[in-house]
Structures are given as C-alpha cells and as structure tokens.
Scaffold this motif. Structure first.
Motif, short mmCIF file in Angstrom:
data_model
loop_
_atom_site.label_atom_id
_atom_site.label_comp_id
_atom_site.label_asym_id
_atom_site.label_seq_id
_atom_site.Cartn_x
_atom_site.Cartn_y
_atom_site.Cartn_z
N LYS A 161 0.84 -1.21 0.00
CA LYS A 161 0.00 0.00 0.00
C LYS A 161 0.87 1.26 0.00
O LYS A 161 0.52 2.26 -0.65
N ASP A 162 2.00 1.21 0.69
CA ASP A 162 2.93 2.36 0.67
C ASP A 162 3.43 2.63 -0.74
O ASP A 162 3.55 3.77 -1.18
N VAL A 163 3.75 1.56 -1.47
CA VAL A 163 4.22 1.71 -2.85
C VAL A 163 3.13 2.31 -3.72
O VAL A 163 3.38 3.19 -4.56
N ILE A 164 1.90 1.85 -3.54
CA ILE A 164 0.78 2.37 -4.33
C ILE A 164 0.60 3.87 -4.07
O ILE A 164 0.39 4.67 -5.00
N GLU A 165 0.71 4.28 -2.83
CA GLU A 165 0.60 5.70 -2.51
C GLU A 165 1.74 6.50 -3.15
O GLU A 165 1.54 7.62 -3.64
N ARG A 171 5.76 8.97 -8.21
CA ARG A 171 7.04 8.27 -8.31
C ARG A 171 7.03 7.31 -9.50
O ARG A 171 6.06 6.59 -9.71
N PRO A 172 8.08 7.26 -10.29
CA PRO A 172 8.14 6.33 -11.43
C PRO A 172 8.09 4.88 -10.96
O PRO A 172 8.74 4.51 -9.97
N LEU A 176 10.67 2.72 -8.28
CA LEU A 176 10.21 2.06 -7.05
C LEU A 176 10.51 0.57 -7.08
O LEU A 176 10.85 -0.03 -6.06
N ALA A 177 10.37 -0.05 -8.25
CA ALA A 177 10.65 -1.48 -8.38
C ALA A 177 12.12 -1.75 -8.03
O ALA A 177 12.43 -2.71 -7.31
N GLN A 178 13.01 -0.92 -8.53
CA GLN A 178 14.43 -1.11 -8.26
C GLN A 178 14.75 -0.91 -6.78
O GLN A 178 15.64 -1.57 -6.23
#
Length: 291
Positions: A161-165, A171-172, A176-178
């Motif tokens: 959920k933090d990544v989704i926000e 954020r690209p 974020l994946a890297q």
C-alpha cells in the motif's frame, strides 16, 4: 584418438574417393577451382587449395572443432598420402580391375544424383518462394493477445500500500521497483516482466492485469503465494509472428526437402523399376519414450 591415428583413418576415407577426384573436381563450385595456391607437391604434381577445399567439404563433421591450422595440416597430410597411394595404384593398373570399375560407377551415380538434385532444388526454392511460404504460415498463426507488465513484489500488504501511494504521488514505477521489489530477477529491469500472454504468469497477477488499461497500475495490493504485488500494464498487443530472418533457414530447408522428394517421385514414376526382393520395413528405432 592420437593425431597419427586420426590422420590414418582420414586418409583411408580419402583413399576411398581418390579414384573419382578427377571426375568430381569439375562438379565442385567454381570458387574452389579458382583457388590455385600450391600447398604440397607429390612426384612433381601439385596439391592445391582447391583440393583442400574439396576434402574439407567432405569431412567437415569428422574434423569437428579442430583449430584451422591443425585442420589444414591434417588434411594436407592426408591428401599427400592419398596422392602417393593412388599414383601407386595407377602404376599397378588397379584402374583395370572390376572392383575399381564397380566403385567408380557407384561414386559417379552418387555424385550425379547429388549435383542434379542440388541444382534442380536450388532453381525451384528461390528467396521469393521462402518469403511466400513465411507470409502464408505467418497468416495462419492464431492471434494471441499479450500484455507487457511490470510488477513490484512486497513481503506484506502494508508495504504494498505504501508503494501504491508513492505511485499515486508521481514516483516512477521502474524506480520504485528497483528500490523496493523483492523479486530479484525483475527488479534490476524496473519490474519489467516483458510481454506475457494470458496464463503465462501467476493467476492473481493475470486477473489483476486484465482489469487495467494501458498505463494504469493496481489500486490495491494483489495477494499471491509469493507475497503482495503492485502490477502495472505498460502495453497490449497481438503477438507478432517470429521474424523472417530467424526462421527462414528452417523454411528453406523444409521447402528444399519437399522439392527433392517431389523431383524424385516425378522421375521414379516415369522409370521402369523391378525390385526383386521383398519390401521389408526397418525396425522402429527406440527413441527412449514409452509409447
């Protein structure tokens, strides 16, 4: 196998064809006959690079991955011995023997067959024919829809959920994946999974991707046995046919084989043939599978 044993065995094979050298030389492609570099002399007669090219063409498989300089030396040694023994055979009138004449007739027929079929097949299987066959087969390939996906794998729902926000904040995805993905294989590529068709990835990821439009990412974490995924749909397309350049050699080979069989059948149908022994099928080879 020692070098001397190899040379001896190769020489024996070459000697089997020594008597037809004068016949086959005129049937080898012109590029070989033009190469007149002298590599050795036997009793004043030259062995040239053209002779070497013929020997190399005939024995490519036996020579394998041998270094070029060693291959050249081995073949020249074998050609020297071939010339010495064949000269001795001529001096002993071996060419008048029935065994010689029978082998000559066989080798002549074999060479004529090879050259005749090669020329007829080459004239029939043109570049245009290969391209036409490719276009025809490419048109028959069923349409497969595939998606280019990216994903970020997290260990728990809270992290996902933090990544989704962060994505919503701009954020690209690749960045974020890297930084965050637990998938070591795809994280170095920014989470890129490449193009995948339906059923080629995790069912949960597949289902989530099916609900996205191009450029969208999942608004809720996608749970699987591996953790929680954030999935992005980059692109959708119909899977393209394999590039012509990658499969044209196989297409040409198949067309040539079919044309050769057609020519043989056509000629055989007009020939008077009597086979005076029973037809017996060879035993089926064991391919290691329990049919």
């Amino acid at each position: 196998m020692g070098a001397n044993n190899f040379k001896t065995k190769l020489t024996v094979r070459l000697l089997a064809l020594a008597t037809i050298a004068s016949t086959t030389l005129t049937l080898i492609p012109l590029a070989y006959s033009q190469d007149s570099e002298t590599l050795a002399r036997v009793n004043g007669n030259e062995i040239t690079a053209a002779d070497l090219a013929i020997a190399e063409q005939m024995y490519a498989q036996q020579l394998g991955q041998m270094p070029e300089d060693a291959k050249r030396s081995v073949l020249v040694d074998a050609l020297i011995e071939l010339r010495i023994i064949s000269d001795a055979a001529r001096a002993a009138n071996a060419m008048e023997q029935d065994a010689y004449k029978r082998q000559m007739a066989f080798f002549e027929a074999q060479t004529l067959r090879s050259v005749f079929l090669e020329q007829r097949v080459a004239s029939a299987v043109s570049d245009a024919a290969v391209r036409a066959a490719y276009d025809e087969q490419a048109g028959k390939i069923p349409v497969v829809r595939e998606r280019r996906l990216r994903h970020i794998l997290l260990q728990n729902e809270s992290e996902a959920k933090d990544v989704i926000e962060a994505l919503k904040a701009g954020r690209p995805f690749a960045e974020l994946a890297q930084e965050r993905s637990a998938d070591d294989v795809s994280k170095a590529k920014g989470g890129d999974l490449g193009f995948v068709a339906e059923g080629q990835t995790l069912p949960e990821v597949d289902a989530a991707a099916g609900a996205l439009k191009q450029g969208e990412f999942t608004q809720e974490p996608v749970a699987s046995l591996f953790g929680f995924h954030v999935v992005m749909l980059e692109e959708e397309r119909n899977r393209p046919a394999p590039p012509f350049e990658t499969i044209s050699p196989q297409i040409r080979q198949a067309l040539e084989a079919a044309e050769e069989q057609r020519i043989i059948s056509e000629i055989r149908s007009g020939a008077e043939v009597e086979k005076l022994i029973p037809d017996v099928s060879p035993p089926q080879m064991d391919d290691g599978h329990d049919h």
